[in-house]
Design a protein around this motif. Structure first.
Motif, PDB file in Angstrom:
ATOM      1  N   ARG A   1       3.797 -13.518  -0.611  1.00  0.00           N
ATOM      2  CA  ARG A   1       4.294 -13.231  -1.987  1.00  0.00           C
ATOM      3  C   ARG A   1       4.877 -14.412  -2.262  1.00  0.00           C
ATOM      4  O   ARG A   1       5.922 -14.637  -1.413  1.00  0.00           O
ATOM      5  CB  ARG A   1       5.396 -11.976  -1.535  1.00  0.00           C
ATOM      6  N   ASP A   2       6.059 -14.723  -3.745  1.00  0.00           N
ATOM      7  CA  ASP A   2       6.349 -16.239  -3.547  1.00  0.00           C
ATOM      8  C   ASP A   2       7.374 -15.864  -3.698  1.00  0.00           C
ATOM      9  O   ASP A   2       8.022 -17.176  -2.994  1.00  0.00           O
ATOM     10  CB  ASP A   2       6.567 -15.839  -5.631  1.00  0.00           C
ATOM     11  N   ASN A   3       8.608 -15.039  -3.489  1.00  0.00           N
ATOM     12  CA  ASN A   3       9.218 -14.944  -2.826  1.00  0.00           C
ATOM     13  C   ASN A   3      10.105 -14.776  -1.262  1.00  0.00           C
ATOM     14  O   ASN A   3      11.289 -14.519  -1.552  1.00  0.00           O
ATOM     15  CB  ASN A   3      10.838 -13.764  -3.730  1.00  0.00           C
ATOM     16  N   THR A   4       9.406 -15.048  -0.476  1.00  0.00           N
ATOM     17  CA  THR A   4       9.426 -14.471   0.926  1.00  0.00           C
ATOM     18  C   THR A   4       8.145 -15.380   1.440  1.00  0.00           C
ATOM     19  O   THR A   4       7.464 -15.806   0.878  1.00  0.00           O
ATOM     20  CB  THR A   4       9.241 -13.727   1.335  1.00  0.00           C
ATOM     21  N   ASP A   5       8.502 -15.686   2.650  1.00  0.00           N
ATOM     22  CA  ASP A   5       7.553 -16.995   4.460  1.00  0.00           C
ATOM     23  C   ASP A   5       7.039 -16.224   3.971  1.00  0.00           C
ATOM     24  O   ASP A   5       5.838 -15.965   5.101  1.00  0.00           O
ATOM     25  CB  ASP A   5       8.351 -17.461   5.175  1.00  0.00           C
ATOM     26  N   ASP A   6       7.544 -14.432   4.862  1.00  0.00           N
ATOM     27  CA  ASP A   6       6.237 -14.087   4.848  1.00  0.00           C
ATOM     28  C   ASP A   6       4.833 -13.237   4.055  1.00  0.00           C
ATOM     29  O   ASP A   6       5.513 -13.655   3.512  1.00  0.00           O
ATOM     30  CB  ASP A   6       6.921 -12.091   5.441  1.00  0.00           C
ATOM     31  N   ILE A   7       3.848 -12.880   5.145  1.00  0.00           N
ATOM     32  CA  ILE A   7       3.230 -12.174   4.638  1.00  0.00           C
ATOM     33  C   ILE A   7       3.068 -10.788   5.373  1.00  0.00           C
ATOM     34  O   ILE A   7       2.729  -9.816   5.988  1.00  0.00           O
ATOM     35  CB  ILE A   7       1.464 -12.940   5.465  1.00  0.00           C
ATOM     36  N   ASP A   8       2.426  -9.876   3.918  1.00  0.00           N
ATOM     37  CA  ASP A   8       2.244  -8.755   4.585  1.00  0.00           C
ATOM     38  C   ASP A   8       0.616  -8.066   4.266  1.00  0.00           C
ATOM     39  O   ASP A   8      -0.096  -8.756   3.665  1.00  0.00           O
ATOM     40  CB  ASP A   8       3.306  -7.770   3.473  1.00  0.00           C
ATOM     41  N   LEU A   9       0.571  -7.150   4.849  1.00  0.00           N
ATOM     42  CA  LEU A   9      -0.513  -6.609   4.785  1.00  0.00           C
ATOM     43  C   LEU A   9      -0.786  -5.423   3.423  1.00  0.00           C
ATOM     44  O   LEU A   9       0.067  -4.781   3.263  1.00  0.00           O
ATOM     45  CB  LEU A   9      -0.727  -5.394   5.568  1.00  0.00           C
ATOM     46  N   GLY A  10      -2.192  -5.605   2.389  1.00  0.00           N
ATOM     47  CA  GLY A  10      -2.306  -4.547   1.360  1.00  0.00           C
ATOM     48  C   GLY A  10      -2.985  -3.952   1.496  1.00  0.00           C
ATOM     49  O   GLY A  10      -4.495  -4.774   1.600  1.00  0.00           O
ATOM     50  N   TYR A  11      -3.182  -2.936   1.080  1.00  0.00           N
ATOM     51  CA  TYR A  11      -4.498  -1.362   0.884  1.00  0.00           C
ATOM     52  C   TYR A  11      -4.446  -0.781  -0.277  1.00  0.00           C
ATOM     53  O   TYR A  11      -3.655  -0.526  -0.542  1.00  0.00           O
ATOM     54  CB  TYR A  11      -5.154  -1.300   2.077  1.00  0.00           C
ATOM     55  N   ALA A  12      -5.786  -0.225  -1.319  1.00  0.00           N
ATOM     56  CA  ALA A  12      -5.898   0.375  -1.771  1.00  0.00           C
ATOM     57  C   ALA A  12      -7.401   0.496  -1.551  1.00  0.00           C
ATOM     58  O   ALA A  12      -8.242  -0.228  -2.395  1.00  0.00           O
ATOM     59  CB  ALA A  12      -5.203  -0.253  -2.896  1.00  0.00           C
ATOM     60  N   LEU A  13      -7.402   2.061  -2.172  1.00  0.00           N
ATOM     61  CA  LEU A  13      -8.911   2.922  -1.575  1.00  0.00           C
ATOM     62  C   LEU A  13      -9.210   3.532  -3.683  1.00  0.00           C
ATOM     63  O   LEU A  13      -8.134   4.084  -3.781  1.00  0.00           O
ATOM     64  CB  LEU A  13      -9.203   3.373  -0.899  1.00  0.00           C
ATOM     65  N   MET A  14     -10.250   3.433  -3.746  1.00  0.00           N
ATOM     66  CA  MET A  14     -10.367   4.045  -5.538  1.00  0.00           C
ATOM     67  C   MET A  14     -10.663   5.709  -4.384  1.00  0.00           C
ATOM     68  O   MET A  14     -10.450   6.064  -3.132  1.00  0.00           O
ATOM     69  CB  MET A  14     -12.336   4.148  -5.319  1.00  0.00           C
ATOM     70  N   SER A  15      -9.363   6.973  -5.158  1.00  0.00           N
ATOM     71  CA  SER A  15      -9.451   7.924  -4.815  1.00  0.00           C
ATOM     72  C   SER A  15     -10.896   8.711  -4.324  1.00  0.00           C
ATOM     73  O   SER A  15     -10.574   9.634  -3.398  1.00  0.00           O
ATOM     74  CB  SER A  15      -9.115   8.436  -6.389  1.00  0.00           C
ATOM     75  N   ASP A  16     -12.289   8.577  -5.041  1.00  0.00           N
ATOM     76  CA  ASP A  16     -13.172   9.349  -4.287  1.00  0.00           C
ATOM     77  C   ASP A  16     -13.699   8.604  -2.763  1.00  0.00           C
ATOM     78  O   ASP A  16     -14.266   9.576  -2.361  1.00  0.00           O
ATOM     79  CB  ASP A  16     -14.388   8.476  -5.094  1.00  0.00           C
TER      80      ASP A  16
END
Length: 171
Positions: free
Chosen positions: A87-102
């Motif tokens: 993210r632009d406002n932090t030095d940290d890195i985060d894990l992201g995820y999202a699945l289609m509902s099916d």
């Protein structure tokens, strides 16, 4: 041709490419995606293409990582996203995820996230990673806890109207 990041028994995790714009348009407009993550304002195929260019593809070029596409090995069907966000406002890195509902409740997110965390540790050489979830997204909280993340409390992310729940994990 997209770069394959890693594979699991059932999944291919690969970089997103412009040709994924139809899937992105569909996926990012699912009601659960908008509720739990955000309305990314992707309403047309052209919006999806611009999002890919200015988001994931730019992140691959600048950071060497980004949000990747989750594809079923047996059918080559895209089912969601999982990756690393800077993210632009932090030095940290985060894990992201999202699945289609099916594809919810079938273990795909956990499988993809484990593979991405291994990639983060072994290829990107990260030693620490964050995770964020909507305050009422118990499914996402459970995934982070199963992955060994610890809850740190509420956090305000830039660009979001409501607070998120912040998690942390050493790799």
């Amino acid at each position: 041709m997209s770069k394959i990041i890693t594979t699991t028994d059932r999944l291919i995790i690969r970089e997103k490419v412009i040709e994924d714009s139809e899937f992105i348009l569909q996926h990012y407009n699912e009601p659960l995606f908008i509720k739990n993550i955000a309305d990314k304002k992707i309403y047309t195929l052209d919006d999806a293409k611009q999002f890919l260019i200015n988001g994931p593809i730019k992140s691959y070029q600048e950071n060497g990582f980004g949000m990747f596409l989750i594809v079923l090995k047996d059918s080559n069907t895209p089912i969601g996203t999982c990756g690393l966000m800077k993210r632009d406002n932090t030095d940290d890195i985060d894990l992201g995820y999202a699945l289609m509902s099916d594809y919810h409740k079938q273990g795909y997110v956990l499988e993809a996230a484990k593979a991405v965390l291994e990639y983060a540790k072994n290829e990107i050489k990260l030693t620490h990673i964050l995770g964020y979830t909507a305050l009422d997204n118990s499914d996402s909280m459970n995934v982070l806890k199963k992955l060994g993340f610890s809850e740190l409390g509420e956090s305000k992310l830039a660009g979001y109207d409501t607070p998120s729940l912040k998690f942390s994990r050493n790799l």
